[in-house]
Enzyme design. Structure first.
Site, mmCIF file in Angstrom:
data_model
loop_
_atom_site.group_PDB
_atom_site.id
_atom_site.type_symbol
_atom_site.label_atom_id
_atom_site.label_comp_id
_atom_site.label_asym_id
_atom_site.label_seq_id
_atom_site.Cartn_x
_atom_site.Cartn_y
_atom_site.Cartn_z
ATOM 1 N N GLU A 1 0.800 -1.229 0.000
ATOM 2 C CA GLU A 1 0.000 0.000 0.000
ATOM 3 C C GLU A 1 0.829 1.274 0.000
ATOM 4 O OE1 GLU A 1 -3.522 0.167 -0.126
ATOM 5 O OE2 GLU A 1 -3.137 -1.938 -0.683
ATOM 6 N N SER B 1 -52.171 -19.515 42.216
ATOM 7 C CA SER B 1 -51.853 -19.723 43.631
ATOM 8 C C SER B 1 -50.385 -19.541 43.968
ATOM 9 C CB SER B 1 -52.296 -21.128 44.058
ATOM 10 O OG SER B 1 -53.705 -21.233 44.017
#
Length: 616
Positions: free
Chosen positions: A86, A359
């Site tokens: 690069e 319950s």
């Protein structure tokens, strides 16, 4: 020949004027971003969610799937490979490479458009951070100007560091660390020369040169990178030959998306987004340690799926199951299952579905009675017919079997889940006080002091019920129930620390008394099918319409709530009950969950001072 003469002329001209010319040209670009802001730049990072032992559960990110690593954690091979392909003069130029720019100018002038960029790594970085991706002469000039400015602000290694963490490597992977894991299942620090050259070869067109798509092309690009490194004398001929011969081991399980436990990770993600914002969740790079063990969670999920099939076979069609397990000592959530399959339904019934507890709500009524100081487990209550005014009508509470037992102790009333004594007791102590107890226990659902409240005539979530029972099992000591143990940012700064800080919120004697009575539910009451061969306390729950059936129970080390019902809120099935349908599921889960956990007894109520009767 004309090309080389043109290149020589432009190169000479470029070398002499670019440094001063572009700096002067910078005056014409006053509207460009200030590169000094880059010192405050924080790149978007992926957030990781782990189990309590550090195993990765999921990664969460937006557009950028990235994990930032410092330059000293990147393989020297990769750094050299990237620079070779690069920007081999990176450490020599001041942001732009005159030779590269001259070559690009010739190509672009002859083509009449931007064909070649001549970009340095610095120019690529400013393009990614500050500029659009359009290919125009104006954009290239702006890129060069910003590159020169950036080189005046940052050191070379700082620029290379940012570039390697910023650049795109294909398939939504940004930065060297994520790319190294994706392609080779390694950290960026451990890449060898062959792997580094192949990764560097991806940069011009990551999707096209991916070894997963075309290994032959990827090897060709790798060879080009290695040859450039050889030309620069950055590697030896032997290094070059060995790297070309080395077999590349690609990552066989490269997908980092998704989650093995979606109910856990989705719940955690929602909580983090609520606290920090969705942007921070997707880009903040948080490291999240949850309270669950991945293997334990998987066991819970398998239990739910196994029992879903059994219940379906028994005729309970379209059933859904939710399970939440909490450690009473810390209030850490150890397992959370929001349905039979998160992949087909993301709706989390453990945290989002408010269903009637039946319950299983009664222990909150009995705790309130015990905490008043006027009642004990042996206090006699009347299981006899009664009626109450309910607006313009009368309300006649009845027991599940439509029978009456007359005068019975509270222990018997709860263990056999008699409805009428619970309603009478709730009215006697005050329904507003029952609501207050429920709020203290973490029940946030809307509640009204209606006569049927003691029978669970409200909506609750399984996580609320497990948390409430965990507080009772810890004799009134409570910490906020949580799935999150600790959260840090990517630099290790602590954002959340949920180290338990328990507070005493209930009366210990009353809490121990309720637990003591609920042991009778399992020993000789409606919850016999939940017996696990060690001291345990729990309560069945069945709504009158059989739409919701529950079992919520606890040992000193683990409280678990399990709900079974249908998403369409229709009747689950005739005869479906908490004791017959859900208690066996609870027993199966708890036996597996407690395999290596020592047997522990609950403390007896006599260990705590009994509250005095409250004055009116």
């Amino acid at each position: 020949m004309r090309f080389h003469c043109t290149l020589l002329s432009i190169t000479t001209l470029t070398s002499s004027v670019l440094a001063g010319g572009l700096v002067g040209l910078a005056i014409s670009f006053r509207d460009l971003p200030s590169v000094r802001k880059i010192r405050n730049f924080v790149p978007a990072e992926t957030t990781y969610i782990y189990d309590i032992k550090g195993r990765l559960l999921a990664s969460i990110h937006g557009k950028f799937n990235r994990e930032v690593v410092p330059l000293n954690k990147v393989s020297p091979h990769l750094k050299r490979a990237v620079l070779a392909t690069e920007d081999s003069y990176f450490y020599d130029h001041k942001g732009i490479n005159p030779v590269g720019v001259a070559r690009a100018l010739v190509v672009n002038l002859e083509a009449g458009q931007v064909e070649e960029g001549g970009s340095t790594i610095t120019m690529q970085l400013v393009k990614n951070l500050f500029l659009s991706q359009e290919r125009t002469f104006t954009r290239k000039i702006a890129e060069a100007v910003l590159a020169i400015r950036l080189e005046q602000v940052l050191k070379k290694n700082e620029i290379l560091d940012m570039y390697l963490n910023q650049v795109y490597w294909g398939d939504n992977n940004y930065g060297v660390q994520m790319a190294a894991r994706y392609y080779f299942n390694k950290s960026a620090a451990n890449l060898n020369l062959a792997e580094s050259a192949m990764m560097a070869g991806l940069l011009p067109a990551p999707e096209s040169f991916s070894p997963f798509i075309n290994m032959e092309l990827a090897k060709q690009k790798q060879k080009e990178v290695l040859f450039r490194m050889l030309e620069l004398n950055w590697i030896s001929q032997q290094d070059y030959n060995q790297a070309l011969k080395q077999k590349i081991q690609l990552n066989k399980n490269r997908s980092l998306e998704g989650s093995a436990s979606p109910y856990i990770t989705n719940t955690v993600a929602q909580e983090l987004a609520k606290k920090f914002g969705r942007d921070a969740l997707l880009k903040g790079g948080m490291r999240v340690q949850t309270t669950v063990d991945a293997k334990f969670q998987l066991m819970a999920e398998k239990t739910v799926k196994r029992w879903h099939k059994r219940l379906t076979y028994q005729g309970l069609r379209n059933n859904q199951i939710a399970l939440v397990a909490i450690d009473p000592r810390t209030h850490f959530i150890k397992a959370l299952v929001g349905g039979i399959d998160a992949k087909t339904s993301e709706f989390n019934r453990a945290t989002q579905a408010r269903r009637q507890p039946g319950s299983s709500f009664k222990p909150f009524v009995y705790y309130t009675a015990f905490a008043s100081g006027k009642f004990t487990p042996n206090t006699i209550v009347q299981d006899t017919p009664v009626k109450y005014r309910d607006g313009n009508r009368w309300y006649y509470p009845r027991n599940y079997d439509n029978s009456f037992m007359g005068a019975i102790p509270i222990r018997t009333a709860l263990s056999l889940s008699r409805n009428i004594p619970a309603v009478k007791l709730g009215k006697a102590v005050g329904l507003n006080k029952v609501i207050k107890t429920s709020r203290t226990l973490g029940i946030t659902s809307p509640m009204q002091p209606v006569t049927s409240l003691p029978l669970g005539a409200i909506g609750v979530t399984p996580v609320e019920m497990a948390s409430a029972y965990a507080t009772l099992a810890n004799y009134g000591w409570q910490s906020p129930s949580t799935l999150i143990m600790r959260v840090t940012d990517s630099n290790g700064n602590v954002l959340i620390d949920n180290t338990p800080k328990p507070r005493l919120v209930l009366n210990p004697w009353a809490s121990a008394s309720v637990i003591n009575v609920m042991q009778s539910v399992i020993n000789n009451g409606t919850g016999k099918s939940a017996a696990i061969g060690r001291p345990a306390a729990g309560k069945t729950g069945t709504t009158s319409s059989e739409r919701d059936v529950w079992f919520v129970g606890t040992v000193p080390q683990l409280a678990t709530a399990i709900w079974v019902g249908r998403d369409d809120n229709r009747r689950l099935g005739y005869g479906a009950t908490g004791g017959g349908t859900v208690a066996p599921i609870w027993r199966d889960f708890m036996r597996n969950a407690l395999k290596n956990v020592p047997v522990e007894n609950f403390k007896r109520p006599s260990k705590f001072p009994r509250p005095r009767p409250q004055q009116k």
